[in-house]
Design a protein around this motif. Sequence first.
Motif, PDB file in Angstrom:
ATOM      1  N   SER A 149     -21.527   7.477 -31.395  1.00  0.00           N
ATOM      2  CA  SER A 149     -21.405   7.288 -30.534  1.00  0.00           C
ATOM      3  C   SER A 149     -20.153   6.007 -30.127  1.00  0.00           C
ATOM      4  O   SER A 149     -19.643   5.711 -28.742  1.00  0.00           O
ATOM      5  N   ALA A 176     -28.866  10.951 -28.093  1.00  0.00           N
ATOM      6  CA  ALA A 176     -27.774  10.230 -26.868  1.00  0.00           C
ATOM      7  C   ALA A 176     -28.019   9.558 -26.185  1.00  0.00           C
ATOM      8  O   ALA A 176     -28.825   9.039 -25.259  1.00  0.00           O
ATOM      9  N   THR A 181     -22.659  12.419 -25.875  1.00  0.00           N
ATOM     10  CA  THR A 181     -22.353  11.609 -26.628  1.00  0.00           C
ATOM     11  C   THR A 181     -22.446  12.520 -27.822  1.00  0.00           C
ATOM     12  O   THR A 181     -22.956  14.131 -27.083  1.00  0.00           O
ATOM     13  N   THR A 183     -24.393  15.187 -30.950  1.00  0.00           N
ATOM     14  CA  THR A 183     -25.370  15.002 -30.983  1.00  0.00           C
ATOM     15  C   THR A 183     -25.679  15.937 -32.508  1.00  0.00           C
ATOM     16  O   THR A 183     -26.885  16.207 -33.290  1.00  0.00           O
TER      17      THR A 183
END
Length: 265
Positions: A149, A176, A181, A183
């Motif tokens: 992230s 997340a 983000t 994932t």
Amino acid sequence: MPTSSASTTDSAKPSATGGVQSLERAFDLLERMADAGGEVGLSELSAASGLPLPTIHRLMRTLVACGYVRQQANRRYALGPRLIRLGESASRLLGTWARPYLARLVEETGETANMALLDGDEIVYVAQVPSKHSMRMFTEVGRRVLPHSTGVGKALLAGVPDDEVRALLARTGMPAATEKTITTPEGFLAALEEVRDLGYAVDDNEQEVGVRCLAVSVPDSPTAAAISISGPAGRVTEAATEKIVPVLQQIAGELSAALASQNQG
């Protein structure tokens, strides 16, 4: 008068570089253990290093006695806890060396500058110089985050083979932090391909809503390192990115050269 037995052992033999051969071999074994994930068997080390088993056993016994390696119940060897103190001290020193370059980055971009390392499966921030803006980003030095992230995480993992990246993501998971983000492993690998194409990484509201980060790796760093700037999305726009990225790349190159000279010294 008897001669010292040390003169006939590899502990005192000069190496091709003029150093002590056994020391070079011991550090080479530690590096190989780290590359293998931190735990190996003697036969694996012998195959990888080309050294005979008796030599490796003698070196490992010394490293175990010093606390830099420990022997597991399954007879395999793992990196030991005394290395943690050395690593933490080296990280702090690396951050100290980087600060003048980060300060220039702040001066030239106006945004907070960071330096981060890949430590195991995590990103650890080792230095930061804050922006002079009243609204600015702040990341505590020593903070650890997952790489998927973050801009620095992408910059660092872009140079790692895809199968190793998949294995890392399988170990850490991909929680997340925000709605943006990434994932999935496939999505992250696609993002790393983009980093390789562009020459820089972007965290676009992926770690924190309203924050954008631009990052590049430090070429040929003695340990995997990246520098970045972070700021409000309203300031770190696409137009700003075009001006900031060349500055990031230039300063990363200068920092790389400085670290190389420190290494040689």
